[in-house]
Design a protein around this motif. Structure first.
Motif, PDB file in Angstrom:
ATOM      1  N   PRO A 152      50.113   6.227 -91.226  1.00 10.99           N
ATOM      2  CA  PRO A 152      51.382   6.260 -90.490  1.00 10.99           C
ATOM      3  C   PRO A 152      51.309   7.078 -89.206  1.00 10.99           C
ATOM      4  N   LEU A 153      52.142   6.710 -88.255  1.00  9.54           N
ATOM      5  CA  LEU A 153      52.272   7.485 -87.015  1.00  9.54           C
ATOM      6  C   LEU A 153      53.502   8.374 -87.136  1.00  9.54           C
ATOM      7  N   TYR A 154      53.296   9.700 -86.993  1.00 11.23           N
ATOM      8  CA  TYR A 154      54.401  10.654 -86.886  1.00 11.23           C
ATOM      9  C   TYR A 154      55.409  10.498 -88.031  1.00 11.23           C
ATOM     10  N   GLY A 155      54.880  10.184 -89.224  1.00  9.75           N
ATOM     11  CA  GLY A 155      55.753  10.089 -90.397  1.00  9.75           C
ATOM     12  C   GLY A 155      56.892   9.106 -90.223  1.00  9.75           C
ATOM     13  N   LYS A 156      56.650   8.018 -89.433  1.00  8.63           N
ATOM     14  CA  LYS A 156      57.691   6.993 -89.196  1.00  8.63           C
ATOM     15  C   LYS A 156      58.987   7.636 -88.708  1.00  8.63           C
ATOM     16  N   CYS A 157      58.862   8.604 -87.825  1.00 15.42           N
ATOM     17  CA  CYS A 157      60.013   9.406 -87.387  1.00 15.42           C
ATOM     18  C   CYS A 157      61.144   8.555 -86.814  1.00 15.42           C
ATOM     19  N   ARG A 158      62.363   8.784 -87.328  1.00 16.94           N
ATOM     20  CA  ARG A 158      63.588   8.254 -86.734  1.00 16.94           C
ATOM     21  C   ARG A 158      64.399   9.489 -86.351  1.00 16.94           C
ATOM     22  N   PRO A 159      64.299   9.915 -85.093  1.00 14.22           N
ATOM     23  CA  PRO A 159      64.860  11.213 -84.715  1.00 14.22           C
ATOM     24  C   PRO A 159      66.301  11.435 -85.159  1.00 14.22           C
ATOM     25  N   SER A 160      67.155  10.406 -85.021  1.00 16.23           N
ATOM     26  CA  SER A 160      68.579  10.632 -85.315  1.00 16.23           C
ATOM     27  C   SER A 160      68.842  10.778 -86.809  1.00 16.23           C
ATOM     28  N   VAL A 161      67.907  10.328 -87.638  1.00 12.22           N
ATOM     29  CA  VAL A 161      68.066  10.455 -89.089  1.00 12.22           C
ATOM     30  C   VAL A 161      67.305  11.670 -89.610  1.00 12.22           C
ATOM     31  N   ASP A 162      66.043  11.786 -89.177  1.00 16.27           N
ATOM     32  CA  ASP A 162      65.168  12.781 -89.792  1.00 16.27           C
ATOM     33  C   ASP A 162      65.449  14.213 -89.347  1.00 16.27           C
ATOM     34  N   PHE A 163      65.734  14.433 -88.067  1.00 17.02           N
ATOM     35  CA  PHE A 163      65.923  15.831 -87.646  1.00 17.02           C
ATOM     36  C   PHE A 163      67.177  16.468 -88.259  1.00 17.02           C
ATOM     37  N   PRO A 164      68.315  15.756 -88.291  1.00 17.94           N
ATOM     38  CA  PRO A 164      69.450  16.354 -89.004  1.00 17.94           C
ATOM     39  C   PRO A 164      69.130  16.658 -90.467  1.00 17.94           C
TER      40      PRO A 164
END
Ligand SMILES: [Zn+2]
Ligand SMILES: [Zn+2]
Length: 362
Positions: free
Chosen positions: A305-317
């Motif tokens: 995986p790249l960057y843990g499949k990051c979805r910034p608006s979901v994962d950071f909160p």
């Protein structure tokens, strides 16, 4: 405006120098950085740069100016920077793969078009379009995530790379289940976050594997339940894998995560998982290596995986909330802090394994 910044020289080294920053364009944000993480990828960027580039891709700071089309942050607001930026409307984005965005993603678009800042009148790109080893930077609006006051800047700086990569690989990609057994190969910045994400996911056995016994105390603090030291003359970790399997009736663990960035162990996570288990290569190994196909036997899955499949608006909160309720440990991960002028010492401490995670305070 002017900013001091660590600039790779295109010859394998770097120097701290003064650069000029343009005012932010309509879709850009000027951020005064307060803290920036130091990461192995910085060494790769420095070694691979053919021309000058501002180093650093992990950071947090305060918004100082915004363009006319920026509405989700305001001047004076604390923010975290993320290099996973997505347009929301391309082939990859509409299929839910924001991290693979074909318009603004890492290998395309803005990443290479971002050379709008200058050094002596020449365009100067920023590492991962961020360039956080700098007192200030101008980035695209998508790279800026509002940061709650509860998260200190130094801890926030880790969220944008090592934490997200480790956590996302466990939670978004492997989907580690409660009661699972997990092997984590390498207890550096990313591996430690795989360990704590596995704990948060409810894994009951988490085996930390490393060549450095000094890494185990922190690994255990973050959630490791077992420690296995890699012995001498075991470059592919086959003997270590047998040792770990012995802890699980010879079967191996449900999941294994490779977090070393060492090409020799690119295939190793397959050797640690049980039949039908999931091997995850978290560290971004991309060299050509010999690969014994028998390692896939039987029914094993290998994911890269790249960057843990990051979805910034979901994962950071979610990460902010996990930090606030005490499940996600960030402050404990920072073993060393530095000034920008000491960046070479920070790189040296990371190379030698003295630091688990170093942060430059700006
Ligand atoms: Zn990084
Ligand atoms: Zn897109």
């Amino acid at each position: 405006m002017r900013s001091s910044a660590a600039v790779a020289d295109g010859l394998g080294g770097f120097a701290v120098s003064v650069i000029d920053l343009d005012d932010p364009g309509p879709q850009e944000v000027l951020v005064e950085l307060k803290a920036a993480g130091v990461c192995h990828t910085d060494l790769d960027v420095m070694a691979g740069a053919a021309s000058p580039v501002v180093l650093g891709h992990e950071g947090a700071g305060v918004v100082r100016a915004i363009g006319a089309d920026v509405h989700h942050v305001e001047v004076g607001q604390p923010v975290l920077l993320t290099w996973a930026i997505a347009c929301g409307s391309c082939f990859a984005c509409v299929r839910g793969n924001q991290v693979l965005c074909e318009s603004l993603g890492l290998d395309r678009g803005y990443a290479h078009a971002g050379a709008t800042r200058s050094l002596g009148g020449h365009g100067l790109p920023r590492s991962f379009h961020l360039g956080t080893h700098s007192a200030a930077t101008v980035v695209r609006r998508e790279a800026v995530v509002p940061l709650p006051k509860s998260v200190p800047f130094a801890s926030a700086a880790l969220l944008g790379c090592a934490v997200m990569t480790g956590y996302g690989s466990v939670v978004n990609v492997a989907k580690v289940h409660p009661g699972a057994s997990v092997t984590v190969i390498g207890c550096g910045g990313v591996g430690l976050n795989v360990i704590q994400a596995a704990r948060i996911s409810g894994a009951t056995r988490i085996v930390a594997v490393d060549t450095n016994p000094g890494r185990f105390a922190l690994a255990n603090r973050l959630g490791a339940t077992d420690n296995v030291l890699v012995g001498p003359d075991d470059p592919f970790l086959r003997r270590t894998a047998t040792e770990v399997a012995a802890l699980f009736a010879g079967r191996g663990t449900d999941y294994a995560f490779e977090c070393t960035a060492r090409p020799m162990v690119g295939a190793a996570p397959l050797a640690f998982v049980r039949n039908g288990g999931t091997a995850v290569q978290v560290s971004g190994i991309e060299q050509e290596i010999p690969f014994d196909m028998a390692l896939f036997e039987w029914d094993k899955v290998y994911i890269n995986p790249l960057y843990g499949k990051c979805r910034p608006s979901v994962d950071f909160p979610a990460l902010f909330a996990l930090y606030e309720n005490g499940q996600l440990l960030l402050d404990e991960l920072i073993t060393h802090t530095y000034e920008l002028d000491d960046l070479s010492k920070a790189f040296e401490d990371m190379r030698s394994g003295r630091s688990a995670k170093g942060v430059v305070m700006l």
